[in-house]
Design an enzyme around this catalytic site. Sequence first.
Site, PDB file in Angstrom:
ATOM      1  CG  ASN A 103      16.036  25.131  47.476  1.00 36.85           C
ATOM      2  OD1 ASN A 103      16.564  24.038  47.627  1.00 36.85           O
ATOM      3  ND2 ASN A 103      15.932  26.008  48.452  1.00 36.85           N
ATOM      4  CG  HIS A 188       8.358  25.496  52.224  1.00 32.77           C
ATOM      5  ND1 HIS A 188       9.603  25.713  52.773  1.00 32.77           N
ATOM      6  CD2 HIS A 188       7.645  26.623  52.488  1.00 32.77           C
ATOM      7  CE1 HIS A 188       9.638  26.906  53.333  1.00 32.77           C
ATOM      8  NE2 HIS A 188       8.443  27.482  53.175  1.00 32.77           N
ATOM      9  CG  ASP A 314      15.552  22.754  56.141  1.00 33.08           C
ATOM     10  OD1 ASP A 314      16.050  22.748  55.000  1.00 33.08           O
ATOM     11  OD2 ASP A 314      14.749  23.624  56.535  1.00 33.08           O
ATOM     12  CG  HIS A 318      22.914  30.478  53.940  1.00 29.78           C
ATOM     13  ND1 HIS A 318      22.410  30.867  52.727  1.00 29.78           N
ATOM     14  CD2 HIS A 318      21.871  29.969  54.635  1.00 29.78           C
ATOM     15  CE1 HIS A 318      21.106  30.613  52.693  1.00 29.78           C
ATOM     16  NE2 HIS A 318      20.761  30.071  53.834  1.00 29.78           N
TER      17      HIS A 318
END
Length: 437
Positions: A103, A188, A314, A318
Amino acid sequence: MLVRNDAPAENLLIAGARVVDPLEGIDTSVDVRIDDGTIAQIGTTLDRNGHRVIDGAGLTLAPGFVDPHVHLRVPGREDEETIASGTAAAAAGGYCTILAMPNTEPVLDSAAVLGALIEDAKREAKVSVGFLAAITKGQEGAELTEMAELAEAGAVAFSDDGRPVTSPGLMRRALQYGAVSGRKLALHCEEPTLSRGGHVHEGVVSAELGFGGYPSVAESVMVERDLALAAYERRPLHLLHLSARESVDALRAALAAEVEATAEVTPHHLCLTDEAVRTLDPNLKMNPPLRSDDDRRALIDALRDGTIGAIATDHAPHARHEKEVPFEAAPFGVTGLETAFAALHTELVLPGLVGLGLLVERMTAGGEPFGLPVPRIEPGAAANVCLVDLDAEWEVGEAGYESRSANCAFAGKRLTGRVRMTIADGAVAYRERSFAL
């Protein structure tokens, strides 16, 4: 395929460390000699053979960890992470191999994007990296990618992580095409009409704080659907970041029915609950969210009995400005590569919930669902090991991070257990600055 930069192989003698490798049945203090990047000999008072000697007294040598769920943010968000910084963070956490999610911006949904990432990894990666490609084009859930072409180009698996594949018909076709490509789907599991508007686990804490709730059933109903489709198609699948007791129950029932399924769980879901959200720290906002203590206990039980076979971070970096906002406005995601072992050692091993050997086994098993070898400390194996100080106490973030991002769920916490050195594919990938060679 796995790739990394062509770092020089090492000739080392690691002397007197406690060697823990549950798959090899080793838990004893011995020497380990590495010749040209390969484990050559294990025993006591080994011949130095002209090698550099690393004093392992008081330290523990374990197989290098494997993380099947990492976000490297490239291409597109190099301000948050790069292949170089992400693999440096992995090495600092004791990892010798990581698998990166698709992603990105643009989404990794074509052989061209995949090929460029593989070439970048050959130049930059400090540990071995594999790339998952998207299940659907643009991760929009409407049209399948060219899965056979992507597999041929080197994709290790397929995932729309960050988004579920909501259409049952499309998921069924993806399972069918997965058979053609020879690659597994990593899913997911989220029903977006149930999770929409949710910021934290739906329960007492969400009600008291006035946050939109993200119920556990939003995960478990999709887990049940995907397991049912896998059973019908007789195809394997891998379930990403399970967080709820109901999901564990569904997986356990499917395994009893001989469905070929594997699953992972994150350190933050094993160590924390939604009670931590009362601090309103945006670094505790992730998808799926931290859940109840009952859910946490179910995850630990599943980890112990093998229902959940792997631990995955995971790792989701950010930018600082994105997380320095009110909790509701912050994006989902936390980093975890540099703190995974220490957090789990502190919260699970030291209290006696999980043994050290089992923790090592689950942290090295991440590549197994995708056909990748499990690192082992045995003669003839590539040297993929980490040297850990189980007694070292440290404050997370105090000395900064190897990652470009600092949105760690354990930031500011004091943990016990620290990686001093990591050897990946026979080369030193990380050495703590204060650790002398």
